[in-house]
Scaffold this motif. Structure first.
Motif, PDB file in Angstrom:
ATOM      1  N   LEU A  59       0.829  -1.209   0.000  1.00 16.53           N
ATOM      2  CA  LEU A  59       0.000   0.000   0.000  1.00 16.53           C
ATOM      3  C   LEU A  59       0.863   1.258   0.000  1.00 16.53           C
ATOM      4  O   LEU A  59       0.851   2.059   0.942  1.00 16.53           O
ATOM      5  N   ARG A  60       1.623   1.438  -1.054  1.00 14.83           N
ATOM      6  CA  ARG A  60       2.496   2.603  -1.193  1.00 14.83           C
ATOM      7  C   ARG A  60       2.611   2.964  -2.669  1.00 14.83           C
ATOM      8  O   ARG A  60       2.325   2.137  -3.552  1.00 14.83           O
ATOM      9  N   LEU A  61       3.076   4.178  -2.923  1.00 16.51           N
ATOM     10  CA  LEU A  61       3.326   4.633  -4.286  1.00 16.51           C
ATOM     11  C   LEU A  61       4.810   4.538  -4.644  1.00 16.51           C
ATOM     12  O   LEU A  61       5.162   4.184  -5.764  1.00 16.51           O
ATOM     13  N   SER A  62       5.669   4.865  -3.700  1.00 15.17           N
ATOM     14  CA  SER A  62       7.104   4.813  -3.975  1.00 15.17           C
ATOM     15  C   SER A  62       7.618   3.389  -3.838  1.00 15.17           C
ATOM     16  O   SER A  62       7.067   2.575  -3.101  1.00 15.17           O
ATOM     17  N   ASP A  70      11.362   4.298  24.067  1.00 15.65           N
ATOM     18  CA  ASP A  70      10.984   4.317  22.655  1.00 15.65           C
ATOM     19  C   ASP A  70      12.258   4.221  21.820  1.00 15.65           C
ATOM     20  O   ASP A  70      12.730   5.206  21.251  1.00 15.65           O
ATOM     21  N   GLY A  71      12.817   3.014  21.773  1.00 14.32           N
ATOM     22  CA  GLY A  71      14.113   2.841  21.144  1.00 14.32           C
ATOM     23  C   GLY A  71      14.109   2.029  19.868  1.00 14.32           C
ATOM     24  O   GLY A  71      15.173   1.732  19.323  1.00 14.32           O
ATOM     25  N   THR A  72      12.922   1.666  19.385  1.00 14.30           N
ATOM     26  CA  THR A  72      12.842   0.866  18.164  1.00 14.30           C
ATOM     27  C   THR A  72      12.274   1.701  17.016  1.00 14.30           C
ATOM     28  O   THR A  72      11.786   2.813  17.220  1.00 14.30           O
ATOM     29  N   SER A  73      12.285   1.127  15.835  1.00 14.25           N
ATOM     30  CA  SER A  73      11.784   1.871  14.669  1.00 14.25           C
ATOM     31  C   SER A  73      10.263   1.888  14.613  1.00 14.25           C
ATOM     32  O   SER A  73       9.675   2.779  13.992  1.00 14.25           O
ATOM     33  N   ASN A  74       9.617   0.882  15.215  1.00 19.65           N
ATOM     34  CA  ASN A  74       8.145   0.742  15.164  1.00 19.65           C
ATOM     35  C   ASN A  74       7.622   0.561  13.733  1.00 19.65           C
ATOM     36  O   ASN A  74       6.435   0.765  13.477  1.00 19.65           O
ATOM     37  N   LEU A  75       8.487   0.182  12.818  1.00 15.15           N
ATOM     38  CA  LEU A  75       8.095   0.096  11.413  1.00 15.15           C
ATOM     39  C   LEU A  75       7.416  -1.220  11.044  1.00 15.15           C
ATOM     40  O   LEU A  75       6.946  -1.369   9.918  1.00 15.15           O
ATOM     41  N   SER A  76       7.351  -2.164  11.975  1.00 13.50           N
ATOM     42  CA  SER A  76       6.741  -3.454  11.644  1.00 13.50           C
ATOM     43  C   SER A  76       5.304  -3.290  11.164  1.00 13.50           C
ATOM     44  O   SER A  76       4.857  -4.008  10.261  1.00 13.50           O
ATOM     45  N   GLU A  77       4.580  -2.351  11.756  1.00  7.84           N
ATOM     46  CA  GLU A  77       3.195  -2.084  11.349  1.00  7.84           C
ATOM     47  C   GLU A  77       3.112  -1.701   9.879  1.00  7.84           C
ATOM     48  O   GLU A  77       2.230  -2.172   9.140  1.00  7.84           O
ATOM     49  N   ASN A  78       4.028  -0.857   9.432  1.00  6.11           N
ATOM     50  CA  ASN A  78       3.996  -0.356   8.059  1.00  6.11           C
ATOM     51  C   ASN A  78       4.594  -1.345   7.075  1.00  6.11           C
ATOM     52  O   ASN A  78       4.114  -1.464   5.937  1.00  6.11           O
ATOM     53  N   LEU A  79       5.628  -2.070   7.505  1.00  5.77           N
ATOM     54  CA  LEU A  79       6.203  -3.099   6.645  1.00  5.77           C
ATOM     55  C   LEU A  79       5.199  -4.214   6.378  1.00  5.77           C
ATOM     56  O   LEU A  79       5.164  -4.786   5.283  1.00  5.77           O
ATOM     57  N   ALA A  80       4.366  -4.523   7.365  1.00  2.00           N
ATOM     58  CA  ALA A  80       3.418  -5.625   7.220  1.00  2.00           C
ATOM     59  C   ALA A  80       2.456  -5.398   6.065  1.00  2.00           C
ATOM     60  O   ALA A  80       2.068  -6.350   5.381  1.00  2.00           O
ATOM     61  N   LEU A  81       2.073  -4.143   5.827  1.00  2.00           N
ATOM     62  CA  LEU A  81       1.137  -3.823   4.748  1.00  2.00           C
ATOM     63  C   LEU A  81       1.830  -3.141   3.568  1.00  2.00           C
ATOM     64  O   LEU A  81       1.159  -2.659   2.654  1.00  2.00           O
ATOM     65  N   GLY A  82       3.134  -3.114   3.592  1.00  2.47           N
ATOM     66  CA  GLY A  82       3.847  -2.526   2.467  1.00  2.47           C
ATOM     67  C   GLY A  82       3.669  -1.034   2.345  1.00  2.47           C
ATOM     68  O   GLY A  82       3.783  -0.486   1.238  1.00  2.47           O
TER      69      GLY A  82
END
Length: 473
Positions: A15-18, A234-246
């Motif tokens: 779910l991204r354009l780039s 708050d020492g992590t990227s927290n990007l797992s949420e966004n990576l999961a859905l692309g």
């Protein structure tokens, strides 16, 4: 003559354009582009929180497409039937999509590609959900990797494709096909009152994902090696949420991490290793699909785990009422935020599978229902790694002690205080919000007494080690 027929771009977990190879190529073709998302059996089979988060992501992606003068067409039904109907309606000459790697998606996509190709259509799949296609990473003997460290050493020096820019334009067709309404799908219905609690913790869409990556690289990646283990920080990227859905690609994260490492931010090396850990999960899922459904180490099929989810101990674990504060805090964090700190995930999983001697499938299923960052490969490998049945050089005799782990990683008890309300005169808002999110039938209250441990840390460890040492395999 140049082909002017429309291109259907089948959107899935991208779910991204780039850095979207299918959209990028379609946008540069000069042909009309019709993005479509299909609600098929795979979508309907998602757990409650992942399905809700998908609905939010689709809404954000549809808005991003509209800013490009495009639309997201929504259809329901078996993928092949939906795509063939759209081809007939629009006169499309091509169907393109980004690859998926779980066995059900692979089987579906293979059938779709064969059917479309047989009809003379241009059916293409593109990489992008991973940095390294699983079949391209091999040992010197031509086999797949079964241990992470050699896998990391094999890929760490590889070139990762430079992320693609967003398409400059997505030409619209003369007439758009009909679309179903996202609201009518009710993808968030199962969340009930929990949706309002979890929603403030969601960072939705591609822009939010890029902002999250930028903030992490700027202020946290330098200390990531140590900060990632402290659940109160708050020492992590927290990007797992966004990576999961692309909503962001792993290649975008990799190149940002590489630049940070070149700039002298030492923690970036560990961040890169974590990205490759995700790749390793997909590598194993691709080569050994049983990772998702059965013991990766098949000799563990004989291990006498409890598989009865009705047990009081399992119910207490799900409700964050085990009496082990690190375990309970992690489970409550997941119910309120839709995510759980990675250190807590290990403790929570170890306690269920080792102290309570329950099958990892019970935990896998619960996480699959509760996590907004649910990922099929990472969830399965994480649970099997914790249980001892997965890829690990030291599987059975590593039993995390949740009390000493708390002393080590949450010395001041900031994390558990944030998430556990019982016994506190002035509990935190986060701790109280847990009781607003959970099902009312659980009949829990912050005024309840905090429970005694259902299985004490030392007792559970001894029981687990005894069971492992006496195993029949």
């Amino acid at each position: 003559m140049a082909d002017t027929s429309p291109i259907l771009v089948w959107i899935r977990r991208d779910l991204r354009l780039s850095d979207h190879a299918a959209l990028h190529k379609a946008g540069g073709s000069g042909r009309p582009v019709i993005p479509v998302f299909i609600r098929d059996a795979g979508v309907d089979g998602l757990g409650t929180a992942p399905q809700w988060r998908l609905g939010l992501g689709l809404g954000a992606f549809a808005e991003a497409l509209e800013e490009k003068g495009s639309r997201l067409i929504l259809r329901s039904g078996p993928a092949r039937e939906v795509l063939e109907a759209l081809v007939a309606e629009t006169g499309a000459g091509a169907v393109w999509w980004m690859r998926a790697y779980d066995p059900e998606s692979v089987e579906r996509d293979t059938r779709v590609k064969t059917a479309l190709t047989d009809q003379g259509l241009d059916a293409q799949s593109f990489p992008g959900h991973l940095m390294f296609e699983p079949w391209t990473v091999e040992t010197q003997q031509g086999a797949f990797y079964k241990v992470y460290t050699p896998f990391w050493k094999s890929v760490r020096g590889r070139d990762v494709a430079t992320p693609l820019p967003s398409p400059g334009a997505l030409p619209a067709p003369d007439t758009w096909p009909e679309s179903e309404a996202l609201a009518d799908w009710r993808l968030g219905a199962g969340m009930r009152r929990g949706a309002d609690i979890v929603r403030p913790y969601v960072r939705l869409g591609e822009r939010a994902a890029q902002s999250r990556l930028g903030a992490f690289i700027a202020s946290k990646v330098a200390d990531y090696d140590s900060g990632r283990d402290l659940p109160a920080v708050d020492g992590t990227s927290n990007l797992s949420e966004n990576l999961a859905l692309g909503e962001i690609s792993p290649a975008q994260c990799w190149h940002a991490g590489k630049r940070a490492l070149e700039d002298g931010k030492a923690g970036a090396q560990t961040f890169l290793k974590e990205l490759v850990w995700r790749e390793f999960a997909y590598h194993l899922m691709w080569h050994t699909p049983r990772l998702l459904t059965g013991n990766w180490r098949e000799d563990w099929d004989a291990f006498p785990w409890n598989e009865d989810e009705r047990l009081a101990e399992v119910r207490a674990w799900k409700q964050g009422r085990t009496g082990i504060r690190f375990v309970d805090a992690g489970l409550r964090e997941m119910y309120v935020t839709g995510r759980m700190h990675n250190r807590a995930r290990m403790i929570v999983a170890s306690y269920l599978t080792k102290h309570l001697m329950c099958h990892w499938k019970i935990g896998l299923k619960w996480f699959e229902d509760c996590l907004i960052d649910w990922d099929p490969a990472s969830n399965a490998m994480g649970w099997q790694w914790s249980a001892g049945s997965g890829p690990d050089a030291t599987p059975y005799f590593r039993v995390f002690n949740p009390v000493t782990q708390l002393d080590r990683f949450d010395k001041n008890r900031d994390y558990v205080s944030r998430w556990i309300a019982e016994g506190k005169t002035h509990p935190s808002e986060q701790a109280l919000s847990y009781f607003q999110a959970i099902p009312e039938r659980w009949a829990m209250s912050p005024q309840d007494a905090y429970p005694d441990p259902i299985v004490a840390a030392d007792e559970g460890r001894k029981r687990a080690l005894a069971a492992y040492e006496n195993r029949d395999f």
